[in-house]
Design a protein around this motif. Structure first.
Motif, PDB file in Angstrom:
ATOM      1  N   LEU A 142      -4.490  -7.236  -4.023  1.00  0.00           N
ATOM      2  CA  LEU A 142      -4.925  -5.879  -4.414  1.00  0.00           C
ATOM      3  C   LEU A 142      -6.194  -5.319  -4.080  1.00  0.00           C
ATOM      4  CD1 LEU A 142      -3.709  -6.440  -8.334  1.00  0.00           C
ATOM      5  CD2 LEU A 142      -2.705  -4.884  -6.365  1.00  0.00           C
ATOM      6  N   ARG A 143      -7.309  -6.356  -3.836  1.00  0.00           N
ATOM      7  CA  ARG A 143      -8.426  -5.765  -3.157  1.00  0.00           C
ATOM      8  C   ARG A 143      -8.277  -5.434  -1.782  1.00  0.00           C
ATOM      9  NH1 ARG A 143     -10.601 -10.230  -4.852  1.00  0.00           N
ATOM     10  NH2 ARG A 143     -10.574 -11.486  -2.973  1.00  0.00           N
ATOM     11  N   GLN A 144      -7.465  -6.300  -1.039  1.00  0.00           N
ATOM     12  CA  GLN A 144      -7.410  -5.864   0.159  1.00  0.00           C
ATOM     13  C   GLN A 144      -6.562  -4.709   0.592  1.00  0.00           C
ATOM     14  OE1 GLN A 144      -5.441  -9.455   1.973  1.00  0.00           O
ATOM     15  NE2 GLN A 144      -6.999 -10.648   1.273  1.00  0.00           N
ATOM     16  N   VAL A 145      -5.563  -4.585  -0.226  1.00  0.00           N
ATOM     17  CA  VAL A 145      -4.773  -3.141  -0.126  1.00  0.00           C
ATOM     18  C   VAL A 145      -5.716  -2.020  -0.411  1.00  0.00           C
ATOM     19  CG1 VAL A 145      -2.976  -1.598  -1.299  1.00  0.00           C
ATOM     20  CG2 VAL A 145      -2.600  -4.134  -0.491  1.00  0.00           C
ATOM     21  N   ARG A 146      -6.466  -2.014  -1.462  1.00  0.00           N
ATOM     22  CA  ARG A 146      -7.508  -0.964  -1.758  1.00  0.00           C
ATOM     23  C   ARG A 146      -8.523  -0.491  -0.917  1.00  0.00           C
ATOM     24  NH1 ARG A 146      -7.079  -3.444  -7.799  1.00  0.00           N
ATOM     25  NH2 ARG A 146      -5.384  -2.071  -8.516  1.00  0.00           N
ATOM     26  N   GLY A 147      -8.866  -1.849  -0.060  1.00  0.00           N
ATOM     27  CA  GLY A 147      -9.782  -1.540   0.726  1.00  0.00           C
ATOM     28  C   GLY A 147      -9.594  -0.945   2.306  1.00  0.00           C
ATOM     29  N   TRP A 148      -8.297  -1.259   2.434  1.00  0.00           N
ATOM     30  CA  TRP A 148      -7.488  -0.825   3.812  1.00  0.00           C
ATOM     31  C   TRP A 148      -6.912   0.575   3.718  1.00  0.00           C
ATOM     32  CZ3 TRP A 148      -8.532  -2.941   8.534  1.00  0.00           C
ATOM     33  CH2 TRP A 148      -8.968  -4.142   8.794  1.00  0.00           C
ATOM     34  N   GLY A 149      -5.918   0.680   2.815  1.00  0.00           N
ATOM     35  CA  GLY A 149      -5.037   1.711   2.902  1.00  0.00           C
ATOM     36  C   GLY A 149      -4.087   1.791   4.074  1.00  0.00           C
ATOM     37  N   GLY A 208       3.005   2.469  -6.591  1.00  0.00           N
ATOM     38  CA  GLY A 208       1.591   1.764  -6.697  1.00  0.00           C
ATOM     39  C   GLY A 208       1.582   0.405  -6.397  1.00  0.00           C
ATOM     40  N   PRO A 209       0.438  -0.214  -5.952  1.00  0.00           N
ATOM     41  CA  PRO A 209       0.436  -1.660  -5.630  1.00  0.00           C
ATOM     42  C   PRO A 209       0.845  -2.691  -6.646  1.00  0.00           C
ATOM     43  CG  PRO A 209      -1.667  -0.516  -5.585  1.00  0.00           C
ATOM     44  CD  PRO A 209      -0.641   0.380  -5.855  1.00  0.00           C
ATOM     45  N   GLU A 210       0.338  -2.342  -7.688  1.00  0.00           N
ATOM     46  CA  GLU A 210       0.783  -3.384  -9.032  1.00  0.00           C
ATOM     47  C   GLU A 210       2.222  -3.604  -9.050  1.00  0.00           C
ATOM     48  OE1 GLU A 210      -1.411  -1.008  -9.144  1.00  0.00           O
ATOM     49  OE2 GLU A 210      -3.449  -1.624  -9.727  1.00  0.00           O
ATOM     50  N   ALA A 243       0.989  -0.957   0.045  1.00  0.00           N
ATOM     51  CA  ALA A 243       0.048   0.020  -0.153  1.00  0.00           C
ATOM     52  C   ALA A 243       0.716   1.238  -0.026  1.00  0.00           C
ATOM     53  CB  ALA A 243      -0.948   0.009   1.304  1.00  0.00           C
TER      54      ALA A 243
END
Length: 342
Positions: free
Chosen positions: A291-298, A270-272, A265
């Motif tokens: 990726l989904r978890q990183v974007r959901g947490w921050g 960037g995460p990718e 994050a």
């Protein structure tokens, strides 16, 4: 002649019958057994054993009857086709008998000799015999996992011609985590799963066929925590409790996962890009989940999670009277609920 690395895999997948025989040895008895079976199957085909073109000799019986090896190699079968003599669990004490048999063998006419053994020291007489004789081949097996070419060849043998790149990466990763015998079982399960399905094998299908282990249970409960699935946490924790998982192990695994999320994050590019640099590589459904978890947490909320996990770990290591597993479950539920907070 002594083979190395890829030469060994290539030779055992298709033994050269212009040689008199080969020695397959190593510390991993399962790996030796798997490669021995591959070589026998390559030489005889699917009906070889039923057609009595394979003769097995154990080391103990050969000591009491040394002439048996030469007789077996020179014998004529009832069915046409290549014959194989398999001598298992050989030791240095049989070197002279084997040397005499190799010297008398007519490559291409007599049976092909496959000898298996455990660990052989560099000064081993048996090892030196196969390394120095031009008509023989020594194939040492070490603890190295199979490479990409070997995995692709194994897929072909299992009847799977098409595999997506992420499926190959998944199989390569799996081959580093389990022994060769278990890996071959996974390939068998994958082949059965894909029976009649001509679409390319995917990483998700590999994951479905991979062995269920305690590590898989850890991954599942941590995934539930990271994705805010509160109800699933209790169910997974009950299953792990039945397996006797240490609560501290759970806390450490969760901390490791959220540290990885934080590093991804917080990456400036960037995460990718951060995941593309990860070692071991992250691919397929696991990459999508991260990726989904990183974007959901921050980064900010992940830091709060790490603080909570550190506090829980310290409590576990103290003289707290609270049940350790209940402490971890409570922390996991608090984290999952934090996932939905804004």
């Amino acid at each position: 002649m002594k083979l190395k690395g890829r030469e060994i895999a290539a030779f055992l997948a298709r033994p050269d019958v212009s040689r008199a025989g080969c020695l397959v040895y190593g510390a991993d008895a399962i790996a030796v057994g798997v490669k021995r079976t591959e070589a026998v199957a390559a030489l005889l085909g699917p009906e070889g054993e039923a057609e009595m073109r394979l003769e097995r000799i154990d080391a103990a019986s050969l000591r009491s009857d040394p002439a048996r090896l030469q007789d077996a190699l020179r014998a004529q079968g009832f069915f046409p086709g290549q014959r194989v003599v398999l001598l298992e669990d050989a030791t240095d004490g049989l070197t002279d008998i084997i040397a005499e048999a190799l010297a008398a063998t007519r490559p291409g006419e007599d049976a092909f000799l496959i000898v298996t053994a455990g660990v052989l020291a560099a000064r081993s007489k048996l090892r030196k015999l196969f390394e120095t004789r031009p008509e023989a081949v020594a194939c040492p097996l070490y603890a190295d996992p199979p490479g990409r070419a070997e995995v692709e060849a194994a897929l072909t043998r299992a009847g799977l011609e098409a595999a997506a790149p992420d499926a190959l990466e998944a199989l390569l990763t799996l081959s580093r985590e389990i022994d060769l015998g278990a890996f071959n079982q996974v390939l068998g399960h994958v082949a059965l799963y894909k029976l009649g399905d001509s679409t390319p094998l995917t990483a998700a299908e590999v994951a479905l066929c991979a062995p269920a282990t305690t590590e898989a249970g850890l991954d599942e409960v941590i995934r539930a925590v990271a994705e805010g699935e509160v109800v699933a946490i209790g169910r997974q924790m009950a299953r792990l409790a039945g397996q006797g998982v240490n609560p501290t192990t759970l806390c450490i695994a969760a901390t490791r996962h959220f540290r990885q999320l934080h590093a991804v994050a917080a990456a400036p590019d960037g995460p990718e890009a951060a995941l593309s640099r990860a070692r071991p590589p992250v691919f397929g459904p696991r990459r999508d989940a991260l990726l989904r978890q990183v974007r959901g947490w921050g980064p900010g909320r992940i830091e709060r999670v790490l603080a909570l996990l550190t506090e829980t770990d310290l409590t576990l290591r103290s003289s707290s009277a609270a049940p350790p597993l209940a402490l971890v479950e409570r922390a996991f539920i608090r984290i999952a609920m934090l996932r939905g907070a804004r």
